[in-house]
Design a protein around this motif. Sequence first.
Motif, mmCIF file in Angstrom:
data_model
loop_
_atom_site.group_PDB
_atom_site.id
_atom_site.type_symbol
_atom_site.label_atom_id
_atom_site.label_comp_id
_atom_site.label_asym_id
_atom_site.label_seq_id
_atom_site.Cartn_x
_atom_site.Cartn_y
_atom_site.Cartn_z
ATOM 1 N N GLN A 266 0.757 -1.219 0.182
ATOM 2 C CA GLN A 266 0.089 -0.052 -0.029
ATOM 3 C C GLN A 266 0.755 1.152 -0.146
ATOM 4 N N LYS A 267 1.562 1.579 -1.096
ATOM 5 C CA LYS A 267 2.497 2.580 -1.068
ATOM 6 C C LYS A 267 1.788 3.888 -1.158
ATOM 7 N N GLU A 268 0.600 4.068 -1.374
ATOM 8 C CA GLU A 268 -0.285 5.205 -1.308
ATOM 9 C C GLU A 268 -0.245 5.851 -0.019
ATOM 10 N N VAL A 269 -0.282 4.939 1.065
ATOM 11 C CA VAL A 269 -0.431 5.260 2.327
ATOM 12 C C VAL A 269 0.838 6.172 2.697
ATOM 13 N N LEU A 270 1.828 5.763 2.338
ATOM 14 C CA LEU A 270 3.146 6.585 2.480
ATOM 15 C C LEU A 270 3.116 8.107 2.054
ATOM 16 N N GLU A 271 2.161 8.425 0.931
ATOM 17 C CA GLU A 271 2.190 9.582 0.303
ATOM 18 C C GLU A 271 1.240 10.750 1.112
ATOM 19 N N GLU A 272 0.720 10.174 2.248
ATOM 20 C CA GLU A 272 -0.186 10.778 3.176
ATOM 21 C C GLU A 272 0.760 11.622 4.398
ATOM 22 N N ALA A 273 0.130 12.972 4.624
ATOM 23 C CA ALA A 273 0.658 13.458 5.622
ATOM 24 C C ALA A 273 0.770 12.900 6.865
ATOM 25 N N ALA A 274 -0.297 12.290 7.330
ATOM 26 C CA ALA A 274 -0.563 11.720 8.642
ATOM 27 C C ALA A 274 -0.532 10.051 8.522
ATOM 28 N N ARG A 275 0.725 9.629 8.804
ATOM 29 C CA ARG A 275 0.973 8.074 8.576
ATOM 30 C C ARG A 275 0.980 7.098 9.974
ATOM 31 N N LEU A 276 -0.020 7.356 10.641
ATOM 32 C CA LEU A 276 -0.122 6.607 11.857
ATOM 33 C C LEU A 276 -1.098 5.702 11.827
ATOM 34 N N GLN A 277 -0.998 4.600 11.053
ATOM 35 C CA GLN A 277 -2.104 3.530 10.549
ATOM 36 C C GLN A 277 -1.782 2.326 10.973
ATOM 37 N N SER A 278 -0.460 1.639 11.420
ATOM 38 C CA SER A 278 -0.529 0.675 11.829
ATOM 39 C C SER A 278 -0.950 0.030 13.067
ATOM 40 N N ASN A 279 -0.732 -1.492 13.415
ATOM 41 C CA ASN A 279 -1.104 -1.640 14.592
ATOM 42 C C ASN A 279 0.364 -1.957 15.455
ATOM 43 N N GLY A 280 1.186 -1.253 15.263
ATOM 44 C CA GLY A 280 2.360 -1.167 15.819
ATOM 45 C C GLY A 280 3.649 -1.357 15.378
ATOM 46 N N CYS A 281 3.594 -2.323 14.174
ATOM 47 C CA CYS A 281 4.759 -2.319 13.326
ATOM 48 C C CYS A 281 5.212 -1.328 12.576
ATOM 49 N N VAL A 282 6.174 -1.355 11.999
ATOM 50 C CA VAL A 282 6.834 -0.094 11.198
ATOM 51 C C VAL A 282 6.773 -0.353 9.736
ATOM 52 N N ARG A 283 5.855 0.127 8.576
ATOM 53 C CA ARG A 283 5.977 -0.148 7.525
ATOM 54 C C ARG A 283 6.793 0.861 6.709
ATOM 55 N N LEU A 284 7.734 0.347 5.906
ATOM 56 C CA LEU A 284 8.661 1.122 5.246
ATOM 57 C C LEU A 284 8.524 1.609 3.760
ATOM 58 N N GLU A 285 8.817 2.927 3.577
ATOM 59 C CA GLU A 285 8.642 3.388 2.148
ATOM 60 C C GLU A 285 9.417 2.525 1.141
ATOM 61 N N ASP A 286 10.530 2.288 1.485
ATOM 62 C CA ASP A 286 11.395 1.580 0.251
ATOM 63 C C ASP A 286 12.266 0.459 1.262
ATOM 64 N N ALA A 287 11.423 -0.873 1.348
ATOM 65 C CA ALA A 287 12.077 -1.868 1.701
ATOM 66 C C ALA A 287 13.557 -2.476 1.059
ATOM 67 N N PRO A 288 13.378 -2.589 -0.379
ATOM 68 C CA PRO A 288 14.595 -2.993 -0.749
ATOM 69 C C PRO A 288 15.677 -2.167 -0.576
ATOM 70 N N ARG A 289 15.705 -0.812 -0.801
ATOM 71 C CA ARG A 289 16.770 0.302 -0.348
ATOM 72 C C ARG A 289 17.247 -0.160 0.878
ATOM 73 N N PHE A 290 16.379 -0.008 1.977
ATOM 74 C CA PHE A 290 16.779 -0.339 3.347
ATOM 75 C C PHE A 290 17.743 -1.475 3.400
ATOM 76 N N ALA A 291 17.250 -2.672 2.870
ATOM 77 C CA ALA A 291 18.091 -4.133 2.840
ATOM 78 C C ALA A 291 19.067 -3.909 2.315
ATOM 79 N N ARG A 292 19.237 -3.147 1.057
ATOM 80 C CA ARG A 292 20.467 -2.872 0.353
ATOM 81 C C ARG A 292 21.604 -2.076 1.520
ATOM 82 N N TRP A 293 21.125 -1.059 2.040
ATOM 83 C CA TRP A 293 22.139 -0.346 3.225
ATOM 84 C C TRP A 293 22.256 -1.428 4.457
ATOM 85 N N LEU A 294 21.284 -2.405 4.979
ATOM 86 C CA LEU A 294 21.482 -3.268 5.995
ATOM 87 C C LEU A 294 22.566 -4.224 5.641
#
Length: 321
Positions: free
Chosen positions: A235-263
Amino acid sequence: FARDQKRDPNVGIIYVDPEVRPTQPSARTLLAQLASAPSRAKYIEQMGWMSPVYAQLRRALASRQYGNEHQRRLLAVNLDRARALPSGSHRYVVVNPAAQRLYMYENGQVVDYMRVVAGKPSPQIAQTPMMSALIRFAVLNPYWNAPPDLTAQRLAPNVLKQGRSYLKAKGYQVMSDWSDSARVVDPGSVDWKAVVAGRRPDIRLRQLPGPANSMGRMKFMFPNKQGIWLHDTPQKEVLEEAARLQSNGCVRLEDAPRFARWLFGRSIKAQGTKPEQKVALPTPVPIYITYLTAVPSASQIVYFEDVYGLDRRDTQRLASR
């Protein structure tokens, strides 16, 4: 003075791994760092023994860089939280739900950042907690287990309306229980009206890997009892919203593959379609989920809304000291 700053601030942080709890350095360690610093005066002035975030907040407070009494109190409570952030040149991750951002640090500097979706303000159990841990592995082609409240409120009503076709279309399996040895059961054996009414919180819906999976293609694990992790999202469209407090506690990433490359220092890809492919991180990377509503930005302080109400709580705690 330096050793006194490096203490657990006691503000409700969950320390999953003992290695990430603040510890007081020895006098020898501090003096060795001071001796090797390019400028001893600058090392002391910039608090080289503390997180750069702490150092900047401390300077702002000391130089009266605030507009009113409310901002002064915010600087004080955020300074306390920043005590738990690390110093040094190692790699680490900072997640700030108040800013809805994730930051990647190397050599005490932010080298990359991205937007995130964090936990909802209410109910409190959905908030992303302050937590320090070690990211130990990634999981490719992950399952997603729907939380019981989400199953009752959003998923089970669709099963009542559309029948088994809804579960099949979305890739859900009904599991016998929440244990590791759970088996797949027939959806026809479930009283879905009872699930909607909240009388069957034991019903577990597991979503298979695929384009619609709520975990996306990967998740990053720092195993903890609270069930918090970082993950991809379709659901990438959610990351375009100004208020992004919508999960049940876990953290959704804008770009998980990019984070994985750094990690990992490389791209990671699933081998085939097998679910839950674990990729170990050769060296665990610390992650600090904090709550900063006053954040240094260039030469100024940016203030964020107190979405979880922790500023009110901690202001009262500081006032009672």
